[in-house]
Design an enzyme around this catalytic site. Structure first.
Site, PDB file in Angstrom:
ATOM      1  N   CYS A 116      52.719 139.339  74.825  1.00 47.31           N
ATOM      2  CA  CYS A 116      52.381 138.368  75.881  1.00 47.31           C
ATOM      3  C   CYS A 116      53.260 137.114  75.824  1.00 47.31           C
ATOM      4  O   CYS A 116      53.373 136.392  76.815  1.00 47.31           O
ATOM      5  CB  CYS A 116      50.916 137.986  75.792  1.00 47.31           C
ATOM      6  SG  CYS A 116      49.814 139.400  75.802  1.00 47.31           S
ATOM      7  N   HIS A 256      49.619 131.873  79.804  1.00 47.84           N
ATOM      8  CA  HIS A 256      49.481 133.325  79.853  1.00 47.84           C
ATOM      9  C   HIS A 256      48.073 133.628  80.384  1.00 47.84           C
ATOM     10  O   HIS A 256      47.086 133.038  79.940  1.00 47.84           O
ATOM     11  CB  HIS A 256      49.683 133.904  78.452  1.00 47.84           C
ATOM     12  CG  HIS A 256      49.242 135.317  78.337  1.00 47.84           C
ATOM     13  ND1 HIS A 256      49.580 136.274  79.273  1.00 47.84           N
ATOM     14  CD2 HIS A 256      48.458 135.958  77.419  1.00 47.84           C
ATOM     15  CE1 HIS A 256      49.043 137.423  78.929  1.00 47.84           C
ATOM     16  NE2 HIS A 256      48.359 137.255  77.812  1.00 47.84           N
ATOM     17  N   ASN A 286      45.168 140.595  82.968  1.00 48.71           N
ATOM     18  CA  ASN A 286      46.168 140.197  81.973  1.00 48.71           C
ATOM     19  C   ASN A 286      47.367 141.136  82.110  1.00 48.71           C
ATOM     20  O   ASN A 286      47.276 142.318  81.778  1.00 48.71           O
ATOM     21  CB  ASN A 286      45.531 140.299  80.579  1.00 48.71           C
ATOM     22  CG  ASN A 286      46.495 139.965  79.454  1.00 48.71           C
ATOM     23  OD1 ASN A 286      47.703 139.850  79.660  1.00 48.71           O
ATOM     24  ND2 ASN A 286      45.956 139.825  78.256  1.00 48.71           N
TER      25      ASN A 286
END
Ligand code: ACO
Length: 329
Positions: A116, A256, A286
């Site tokens: 990520c 993020h 996500n």
């Protein structure tokens, strides 16, 4: 790297696959509910590629958008850096596939594995490349098809993730645009909090690994949650301090897009209002390395970023890895 760098983002692009998978759809697939997912994560729906579409396919669409937005020809790109944990193949790199598809014949091309945090890791490498005089324009892409590595029978993980791609093009600049702070970190002792256990050299793919679902995402959610809140809080506070600015100077925070509870908890600890925070996880879930460049592109295309605006990016993920960047647009 604390010195200020005259670097400008000259173009952005993104692509989300058209297929929407809602929480209601997931209720049919696993023992979950829209209410549980929204309350625990803030996610309402996510985008999913079809079975014939790979990461490079969606990355190419984002890359072409970025080229158009920057008014740059593919041949002008000197390097393509792709952040992904869902590359098309173990090798060659996804960056090489993209280089071929967009015709960036003069570009070096490679992938970065930082989960990520991968987009910010790649952006930092791109900025460093610009300091070498022979790199004039660098394309950074965050692209993921996490639907391909999610276990669609594991309700604890499959509800969290989505597919998408975002791209930016950077070049050296003397017009006041600059990177005010760059930070990259890693805490490798947390490597097993989020991983795909099989398919690498530790445990090569076999009939057993497939039967045991070792090729899917495994996550220790509670431990990650606590780490992520603390990490996001520290990343924001430390980067603001290093850049010599205050929170009032900041126009947008693009974190993020992990989970609204993590983002809210970190801001609460910082006693910061959430009105500067850009959120799209409700629509896209996500998307790992793609989440920040997608959010940035949507802001940019909506005309919401003005010259001189200060933006903070923060990311954290498997590795464990962590990263923050502050830019003056
Ligand atoms: N639907 C319904 N119930 C569920 C689901 C689901 N999708 N998933 C888990 N549950 C159940 C569990 O089985 C458990 O039931 P039990 O009490 O009977 O055992 C209960 O819900 C509570 O489970 P927890 O795991 O404690 O739930 P929690 O409140 O911690 O939320 C979550 C889970 C959302 C994963 C949270 O831990 C989290 O956000 N962690 C961060 C991890 C993350 O976001 N990772 C993404 C990548 S990491 C990164 O990008 C940094």
């Amino acid at each position: 790297m604390e010195q200020k760098l005259g670097v400008k983002i000259i173009g952005t692009g993104s692509y989300l696959p058209p297929k929407v998978l809602t929480n209601k759809d997931l209720e049919i697939m696993v023992d979950t509910s829209d209410e549980w997912i929204v309350t625990r994560t803030g996610i309402h729906e996510r985008r999913i590629v079809d079975k014939n579409t790979s990461t490079s396919d969606i990355a190419v669409k984002a890359a072409r958008e970025a080229l158009k937005n920057a008014d740059v020809d593919a041949e002008e790109i000197d390097a393509i850096i792709v952040a992904t944990v869902t590359s098309d193949y173990v090798f060659p790199s996804t960056a090489c596939l993209i280089q071929d598809k967009i015709g960036a014949v003069n570009a070096a091309a490679f992938d970065i594995s930082a989960a990520c945090s991968g987009f910010l890791y790649s952006l930092t490498i791109g900025v460093a490349f610009l300091k070498l005089q022979n790199f004039k324009k660098v394309m950074i892409i965050g692209a993921e098809t996490l639907s391909k590595i999610a276990d669609w029978e594991d309700r604890a993980t499959c509800v969290l993730f989505g597919d998408g791609a975002g791209a930016v093009i950077i070049e050296a600049s003397d017009n006041g645009s600059e990177f005010l702070d760059i930070f990259l970190g890693a805490e490798g002792n947390g490597w097993d909090l989020l991983s795909i256990p099989a398919g690498g050299s530790r445990t090569p793919t076999s009939i057993d690994t497939v039967n045991n679902k070792g090729h899917y995402i495994k996550m220790k959610g509670n431990e990650l949650y606590k780490w992520a809140v603390k990490t996001m809080k520290n990343l924001i506070a430390d980067s603001i301090q290093r850049a010599g600015i205050t929170y009032d100077d900041v126009k947008y925070i693009i974190p993020h897009q992990v989970n609204i509870r993590i983002i809210d908890a970190a801001l609460k600890r910082l006693k910061m209002a959430d009105d500067k925070v850009v959120i799209n996880l409700d629509k896209y879930g996500n998307t790992s390395a793609a989440s920040i460049p997608i959010a940035l592109d949507h802001l940019n295309c909506a005309g919401k970023i003005n010259k001189g605006d200060i933006l903070i990016f923060v990311a954290f993920g498997s590795g464990l890895t962590l990263a923050s960047t502050i830019i003056k647009w």
